[in-house]
Design an enzyme around this catalytic site. Sequence first.
Site, PDB file in Angstrom:
ATOM      1  N   GLY A 177      -7.768  32.812 -13.038  1.00 46.30           N
ATOM      2  CA  GLY A 177      -7.739  33.627 -11.822  1.00 46.30           C
ATOM      3  C   GLY A 177      -6.347  34.195 -11.653  1.00 46.30           C
ATOM      4  N   HIS A 205     -14.879  29.550   7.252  1.00 48.01           N
ATOM      5  CA  HIS A 205     -14.704  30.927   7.696  1.00 48.01           C
ATOM      6  C   HIS A 205     -15.833  31.290   8.658  1.00 48.01           C
ATOM      7  CE1 HIS A 205     -14.104  35.211   7.569  1.00 48.01           C
ATOM      8  NE2 HIS A 205     -13.005  35.047   6.857  1.00 48.01           N
ATOM      9  N   ARG A 253      -9.744  31.415  13.039  1.00 48.30           N
ATOM     10  CA  ARG A 253     -10.946  31.066  12.286  1.00 48.30           C
ATOM     11  C   ARG A 253     -11.513  29.710  12.675  1.00 48.30           C
ATOM     12  NH1 ARG A 253      -9.256  32.834   6.082  1.00 48.30           N
ATOM     13  NH2 ARG A 253      -9.277  35.067   6.488  1.00 48.30           N
TER      14      ARG A 253
END
Lengths: 262, 256, 643
Positions: free
Chosen positions: C41, C265, C336
């Site tokens: 990544g 989230h 959040r």
Amino acid sequence: MSKSKPLLSSTLGKKLIMSLTGIFLCLFLVVHLIGNLQLFKDDAGYAFNTYAHFMTNFTPIKIVSILLYLTFVLHAVYALVITRKNKAARPIGYNQSSGNANSKWNSRNMGVLGTIILIFLVTHMQNFWWKYHNDQVPYVQYEKNLDTQEVTSQALSSDEFTNYLVTYKTAENGDAIEVIKSQDLYQQVEYAFENIGLVLLYVIAMAALSFHLIHGFQSAFQTLGFKHRRYIGTIRFLGIWVFGVIIPIAFAAIPVYIYLVR
Amino acid sequence: MSEQMNLTLKVWRQKNKNEKGRFVTYQAKEISEDMSFLEMLDVVNEENTKKGEDPIYFDHDCREGICGMCSLVINGRPHGPEYGTTTCQLHMRHFHDGQTIVIEPWRAAAFPVLKDLAVDRTAFERIQQAGGYININTGGVPDANEIPIPKRIADQAFESATCIGCGACVAACKNASAALFVSAKIAQFAHLPQGQTERYERAQAMVDQMDAEGFGSCTNTGACEAECPVGIKLDNIALMNKEYFTAKLFREEDIH
Amino acid sequence: MLDSKVPSGPLAEKWSKYKFDLKLVNPANKRKFTVIVVGTGLAGSSAAASLAELGYNVKAFCYQDSPRRAHSIAAQGGINATKNYQNDGDSVYRLFYDTIKGGDYRSREANTYRLAEVAGNIIDQCVAQGVPFAREYGGLLDNRSFGGAQVSRTFYARGQTGQQLLLGAYSALNRQIHKGKVEMFNRHEMLDLVKIDGHARGIIARNLITGEIESHEGHAVLLCTGGYGNVFFLSTNAMGCNATAAWRAHKNGAFFANPCYTQIHPTCIPVSGEYQSKLTLMSESLRNDGRVWVPKTRELAQKLRKGEINVKDIKEEDRDYYLERKYPSFGNLVPRDVASRNAKEAVDDGRGVGKTGVAVFLDFEDAINRMGEDAVRAKYGNLFDMYYQITDENPYKQPMRIYPAVHYTMGGLWVDYNLMTTIPGLYALGECNFSDHGANRLGASALMQGLADGYFIIPYTVGDYLSGLGFDPVDKSHPAFEEKRKEVEDRLNKLLSLKGNKTVDDIHKELGHIMWEYCGMARTAEGLTKAKSLVQNLRKEFWQNAKVLGTNDELNMSLEKAGRVADFLELGELMIDDALNRAESCGGHFRLESQTPEGEALRKDDEFSYVSAWEYKGDNLPSELHKEDLVFENVELTQRSYK
């Protein structure tokens, strides 16, 4: 550092050949059509036959015509080479076809359309080009009054014809007369198109040409990378309407007209 | 309440690269229209697993349409019948009860089947390794705002850069051509000022590698553009051609 | 005992001074070292490329068919950097401060400051690579404010910043693969770590195509393998995201820090059924204009769920805009964690909406009336389209349904200032480590951290370690390799011998339910204790009753999943242990026992201002907790309030 592979060994290079030859062939079609439109003239073929003589004997045009034959061959050979390579790129096909969901039929079948056109070309060349070049068409003599522009014609037997000949004489009334002895390709065309089968072949071939060019003309410019916003509309118009519709219809109209009218 | 449907699946099964494959028929029962296509396959696989049958192998990862790992030709269409959608974002409401669905892998010589529906797409890797980058090292680069890039140019580069590398273009093309993928990569850098120094070298290197992988040539059918889940345009291919021909005909350069 | 190696000196000078003090490897000697990078990544690709550029030999591994598919690619929002291009008062210190505060004072000051410090370089680097960031008409880079930040410091590339940044790092990686400096192993999964004399010296990886178990040796091993959100089965992670590499490292001696810190989230598309395989995130920018509500009464909610009434039938006075009601000053824009927790409360209260009842409304009716549908479309069109594509519901006509979902894990392998774990030579980068985000991560910081670690930190710190090693190649014939290889094979064979009744997914889903219920947004000691025994039983069940098909020598997803789930089951238990230990509410974690009189999160700085670093002690033995005290020399700790 190493050299990149030669242009023509690449898939893009081969497509460049297809594109350039294709555009050249399109240009040829325009010239060919303009010449052939003289077949519609009811002048016993005077204009057409003199034009045909000019096109086959004027040296620069002869050179261009050799280029043209070469272009035809290149276009066909490269089509074959590319198609073979493309087939090899998918050895196992799909069980289900996506049909027309993502592309136009003609764009996927340019080879088929091209083959129809090729078959047509062989017939066409054999009927006219071959016979014309091998003295297998009738002969004609024109007498053109250069003062009044009147043309009269009479058929000639093969004994009376040696080669294309232009002579002059004076008529009884003093007018200047041009006498032309020529092969009568015009007549040959009329003979040929008495055959309904041939007329049909021509119509089918022109339909194929139409589909071929609707894709081909624009595709050639896409391949060249010529895709500027300013010209894209013009190219599309030319590709669809001029080369895809007007030119094939005009060509197809000749045999149909001759068959029906003459 | 969501509709439940029963479907017949004809799925390509192939043990590995070397063995021959064949279609196997499965029944997908009580499929909810809210499932994604891959969730439908999950359900079938869970059933198969419980029966002790080897589950159908397919590539997938993010399941939100961005990683480009999922594939599948569904009833002849790469990523299925919806346009602009990856298989993982395709939902079963686009199918109907009793339908037969044929599922095949991407088909291309350059994408050999690894197992069932998963193919080897490392050809794409090698093409990018051949030149899909700008030759700079980490550090020592100018400030990000030192070279202004007109918004129009930046947007064009972005449009090309959205390619997710899934290979649907190859799968859709009747010639298995990779032109759309390769051109998107070339175009992204050809647009940007940062890409100018190596632009012609890059086009040649990447096209060479594309050909070496055995992809077919582009015949401009437009199938790739139609099936591309992220809307990469044919204009990229025109640009690639222009870059390549310019390099070859007017500036032939070495590649490294 | 835990030495964070944070250098002394003023905060702003720590990193520059430290860089100078780090030992270097002579350029001619770098090629004598091999570094293994696991995961490709943002952190992995950037590290692999940067180290190869320096001259090290790199072996990089990813389980996907291409490094470019790593899940960094799915990040939507953007990447923070302190360029202050907008002249709105941003600075390194401000980003540092926001990050520390956002993390609820549970991260290490020095690491966080360094992150803010190198962030600007990341943007320069990415632009030079050809990353097409959004620009203004003048040609300069555009910024937006993100996640409630007071300044506009977020760089973005439409809704796919992650993809563009990853493609940038991937292109740098490709360049090094082409040069032969990086050897890339696609479709390979690391299954164990090899240690020689206590130092990380290699890995055991399985070639996922052939099943071959390969030994790879290196002088250092970098784990860039992302987070472990998939412990919950349903998360916004990719299907393949797993904790195996990190967990194997943990079992080999690397401490695992703050495992209970997960981020949930609030604006995800809700679960639609048991078959659901993953959750899709929608940008939280939606809360700028959408209003969150549920019906005021359970009766109404129930009628709505049964389809007896329509949303439009619920009168304004029967709607509970609970965020606006409870947090008048922040309203729908609370952080959040607060938004997520309150959604869960509403659903637990029986007032959830949608067929499953596990969702709340996010309503744009007011926004459409105020701004017009076109303005709403211009702002959120792509998100609305995505929502429509997935749910078949038109959010212009009826409210969206949303529900929180696991999104990111702040916890991870414990690392020191060098990003080295407690195993010498083993490093952890990006989401895989624990260091920079504390108990809660700010929007647009995950990308920043991955790239900071890979481009600008590890190239310095790894050299310091390698320079002390001598130039001998790693002895691949060392018995440790064969030993580990054997262990891995035995484990795989054990998995393949499982022929029970439950599929691995069944067990994974059960684990997810337990974790979500008891170790999710709100936790109690009682619930966690219960969860611990549930997970232990589930683990037992897995090893007795799971069903794994196929053989090792093929692409075998059944086997791949089984190995990952086996590790999730162990990690899940550690998460519960950690959550039990942390009897405070902080960041995304609400301990019901620790709340203010108004029912808000109560952090306990005097008791819990430390990093929990867990040491593995052996199968079925309790892990040992080590504490790294968090020292705050530069910021003052305050309690958050959004009333």
